[in-house]
Every structure is written in C-alpha cells, then in structure tokens.
Design a protein around this motif. Structure first.
Motif, mmCIF file in Angstrom:
data_model
loop_
_atom_site.group_PDB
_atom_site.id
_atom_site.type_symbol
_atom_site.label_atom_id
_atom_site.label_comp_id
_atom_site.label_asym_id
_atom_site.label_seq_id
_atom_site.Cartn_x
_atom_site.Cartn_y
_atom_site.Cartn_z
ATOM 1 N N CYS A 17 -6.074 -6.711 -3.334
ATOM 2 C CA CYS A 17 -5.480 -7.122 -2.049
ATOM 3 C C CYS A 17 -6.060 -6.359 -0.858
ATOM 4 C CB CYS A 17 -3.955 -6.993 -2.095
ATOM 5 S SG CYS A 17 -3.345 -5.343 -2.431
ATOM 6 N N GLN A 18 -7.071 -5.518 -1.102
ATOM 7 C CA GLN A 18 -7.827 -4.844 -0.038
ATOM 8 C C GLN A 18 -6.956 -3.976 0.869
ATOM 9 O OE1 GLN A 18 -11.247 -5.087 0.045
ATOM 10 N NE2 GLN A 18 -10.998 -6.239 -1.839
ATOM 11 N N VAL A 19 -6.107 -3.135 0.282
ATOM 12 C CA VAL A 19 -5.313 -2.201 1.074
ATOM 13 C C VAL A 19 -5.800 -0.777 0.833
ATOM 14 C CG1 VAL A 19 -3.260 -3.643 1.205
ATOM 15 C CG2 VAL A 19 -3.511 -2.049 -0.682
ATOM 16 N N GLU A 20 -5.556 0.072 1.794
ATOM 17 C CA GLU A 20 -5.986 1.470 1.726
ATOM 18 C C GLU A 20 -4.952 2.300 0.964
ATOM 19 O OE1 GLU A 20 -6.537 2.731 5.710
ATOM 20 O OE2 GLU A 20 -8.203 1.361 6.065
ATOM 21 N N PRO A 21 -5.328 3.532 0.570
ATOM 22 C CA PRO A 21 -4.348 4.413 -0.080
ATOM 23 C C PRO A 21 -3.134 4.647 0.814
ATOM 24 C CG PRO A 21 -6.548 5.301 -0.353
ATOM 25 C CD PRO A 21 -6.670 4.138 0.581
ATOM 26 N N GLY A 22 -1.966 4.659 0.194
ATOM 27 C CA GLY A 22 -0.720 4.867 0.925
ATOM 28 C C GLY A 22 -0.017 3.583 1.306
ATOM 29 N N ILE A 23 -0.699 2.462 1.200
ATOM 30 C CA ILE A 23 -0.111 1.161 1.539
ATOM 31 C C ILE A 23 0.158 0.404 0.244
ATOM 32 C CG2 ILE A 23 -0.463 -1.026 2.754
ATOM 33 C CD1 ILE A 23 -2.373 0.509 4.624
ATOM 34 N N PRO A 24 1.374 -0.122 0.046
ATOM 35 C CA PRO A 24 1.676 -0.817 -1.210
ATOM 36 C C PRO A 24 0.895 -2.121 -1.350
ATOM 37 C CG PRO A 24 3.537 -0.940 0.292
ATOM 38 C CD PRO A 24 2.524 -0.062 0.937
ATOM 39 N N CYS A 25 0.634 -2.488 -2.598
ATOM 40 C CA CYS A 25 -0.015 -3.775 -2.882
ATOM 41 C C CYS A 25 0.917 -4.910 -2.456
ATOM 42 C CB CYS A 25 -0.321 -3.893 -4.370
ATOM 43 S SG CYS A 25 -1.634 -2.809 -4.946
ATOM 44 N N HIS A 26 0.329 -6.059 -2.187
ATOM 45 C CA HIS A 26 1.137 -7.192 -1.735
ATOM 46 C C HIS A 26 0.509 -8.493 -2.203
ATOM 47 C CE1 HIS A 26 -1.785 -8.432 1.351
ATOM 48 N NE2 HIS A 26 -1.998 -7.128 1.487
ATOM 49 N N ILE A 27 1.329 -9.531 -2.170
ATOM 50 C CA ILE A 27 0.870 -10.903 -2.400
ATOM 51 C C ILE A 27 1.386 -11.714 -1.219
ATOM 52 C CG2 ILE A 27 1.054 -12.967 -3.844
ATOM 53 C CD1 ILE A 27 1.286 -11.181 -6.258
ATOM 54 N N ASP A 28 0.458 -12.230 -0.414
ATOM 55 C CA ASP A 28 0.795 -13.011 0.778
ATOM 56 C C ASP A 28 1.766 -12.264 1.701
ATOM 57 O OD1 ASP A 28 -0.844 -15.082 -0.065
ATOM 58 O OD2 ASP A 28 0.780 -16.035 -1.200
ATOM 59 N N GLY A 29 1.562 -10.962 1.863
ATOM 60 C CA GLY A 29 2.377 -10.162 2.762
ATOM 61 C C GLY A 29 3.659 -9.625 2.173
ATOM 62 N N VAL A 30 4.006 -10.042 0.945
ATOM 63 C CA VAL A 30 5.227 -9.563 0.301
ATOM 64 C C VAL A 30 4.868 -8.352 -0.568
ATOM 65 C CG1 VAL A 30 7.121 -10.144 -1.263
ATOM 66 C CG2 VAL A 30 6.191 -11.882 0.281
ATOM 67 N N PRO A 31 5.403 -7.159 -0.273
ATOM 68 C CA PRO A 31 5.060 -5.965 -1.057
ATOM 69 C C PRO A 31 5.513 -6.091 -2.511
ATOM 70 C CG PRO A 31 6.336 -5.369 0.894
ATOM 71 C CD PRO A 31 6.306 -6.852 0.821
ATOM 72 N N LEU A 32 4.706 -5.546 -3.405
ATOM 73 C CA LEU A 32 5.021 -5.543 -4.837
ATOM 74 C C LEU A 32 5.689 -4.228 -5.207
ATOM 75 C CD1 LEU A 32 1.652 -6.954 -6.213
ATOM 76 C CD2 LEU A 32 3.770 -8.201 -5.841
ATOM 77 N N SER A 33 6.500 -4.259 -6.265
ATOM 78 C CA SER A 33 7.142 -3.025 -6.725
ATOM 79 C C SER A 33 6.160 -2.164 -7.514
ATOM 80 C CB SER A 33 8.365 -3.347 -7.588
ATOM 81 O OG SER A 33 7.970 -4.106 -8.709
ATOM 82 N N GLN A 34 5.185 -2.773 -8.156
ATOM 83 C CA GLN A 34 4.146 -2.064 -8.900
ATOM 84 C C GLN A 34 2.801 -2.379 -8.243
ATOM 85 O OE1 GLN A 34 4.669 -0.122 -11.736
ATOM 86 N NE2 GLN A 34 6.867 -0.413 -11.460
ATOM 87 N N VAL A 35 1.783 -1.606 -8.593
ATOM 88 C CA VAL A 35 0.450 -1.858 -8.051
ATOM 89 C C VAL A 35 -0.286 -2.843 -8.947
ATOM 90 C CG1 VAL A 35 0.280 0.389 -6.940
ATOM 91 C CG2 VAL A 35 -0.557 0.113 -9.258
ATOM 92 N N HIS A 36 -1.340 -3.442 -8.413
ATOM 93 C CA HIS A 36 -2.175 -4.319 -9.215
ATOM 94 C C HIS A 36 -2.879 -3.510 -10.302
ATOM 95 C CE1 HIS A 36 -2.095 -7.005 -5.556
ATOM 96 N NE2 HIS A 36 -1.796 -7.847 -6.528
ATOM 97 N N ALA A 37 -3.181 -4.150 -11.401
ATOM 98 C CA ALA A 37 -3.848 -3.474 -12.517
ATOM 99 C C ALA A 37 -5.222 -2.958 -12.098
ATOM 100 C CB ALA A 37 -3.967 -4.415 -13.706
ATOM 101 N N ARG A 38 -5.899 -3.685 -11.238
ATOM 102 C CA ARG A 38 -7.222 -3.255 -10.778
ATOM 103 C C ARG A 38 -7.135 -1.972 -9.957
ATOM 104 N NH1 ARG A 38 -10.151 -8.160 -8.074
ATOM 105 N NH2 ARG A 38 -11.747 -6.566 -7.831
ATOM 106 N N ARG A 39 -6.041 -1.803 -9.223
ATOM 107 C CA ARG A 39 -5.860 -0.570 -8.441
ATOM 108 C C ARG A 39 -5.617 0.626 -9.362
ATOM 109 N NH1 ARG A 39 -2.000 -0.127 -3.125
ATOM 110 N NH2 ARG A 39 -3.012 1.687 -2.213
ATOM 111 N N LEU A 40 -4.869 0.399 -10.431
ATOM 112 C CA LEU A 40 -4.635 1.460 -11.399
ATOM 113 C C LEU A 40 -5.940 1.869 -12.074
ATOM 114 C CD1 LEU A 40 -2.316 3.142 -12.467
ATOM 115 C CD2 LEU A 40 -1.949 1.436 -14.225
ATOM 116 N N LEU A 41 -6.769 0.901 -12.397
ATOM 117 C CA LEU A 41 -8.087 1.214 -12.978
ATOM 118 C C LEU A 41 -8.960 1.971 -11.995
ATOM 119 C CD1 LEU A 41 -8.932 -2.086 -14.886
ATOM 120 C CD2 LEU A 41 -8.414 0.134 -15.863
#
Length: 101
Positions: free
Chosen positions: A70-94
C-alpha cells in the motif's frame, strides 16, 4: 574491594547484544502490554511465551518498514482504500524481517 562502574550501553550496541531474541521485542506488545525487550506473556496466568504475539510483530513491522503493497512509510498503518487495517500486510512483515537480518 572491587568497584565496578557500569556505563549505560548505547542502544545501537544493545540491539546486537540481544541477537537471540526476535527483533519485534524492540517494541511494546499492544496485546499483553509486555514492555520493550521483555517477552510476551499469557494474560490469564503470566506465563512467558517463546514467540511474540502477532500484534507485536505487526506493531514492529509498522514502526520499522515501508509497505510495498500500500506504499506507506514506517509509522503509518497499512490500509485498503483508505481504511486502516488492524494488522500489516504480509509483504510489509517480510520487508521488516529482511531489513532486520
């Protein structure tokens, strides 16, 4: 009589001295409220866990890595269409695991 002078260890060195621990232990756990560098625990009985909670891993990945999904910087939660997710994307964890290694 021996006098010992314990100097505080810089955080850069302390991180490498804790090499046996999971890197996500560098942040506090939002699930069980374990402090930084302390193991996660079972809330009901206080038993320490060998692995950190998934919420702690997500908090660590959010604090340290950019999300390639979702192309966000560190410190900003992952999102889908502007809605923040409770967990991060798997690619971010990797991405966080690769930068910690």
């Amino acid at each position: 009589m021996t006098i010992r002078h314990n100097a505080p260890m810089p955080t850069e060195i302390r991180h490498y001295m804790r090499a046996g621990q999971h890197p996500s232990r560098s942040v506090a756990c939002p699930f069980c409220r374990a402090l930084e560098h302390k193991p996660c625990r079972v809330i009901s009985n206080g038993r320490h866990l060998a692995e950190p909670h998934p919420a702690r891993r997500s908090a660590w990945a959010e604090a340290t890595a950019c999300c390639p999904h979702c192309q966000v910087e560190p410190g900003i939660p992952c999102h889908i269409d502007g809605v923040p997710l409770s967990q991060v994307h798997a690619r971010r964890l990797l991405e966080a695991k690769e930068t910690a290694a």
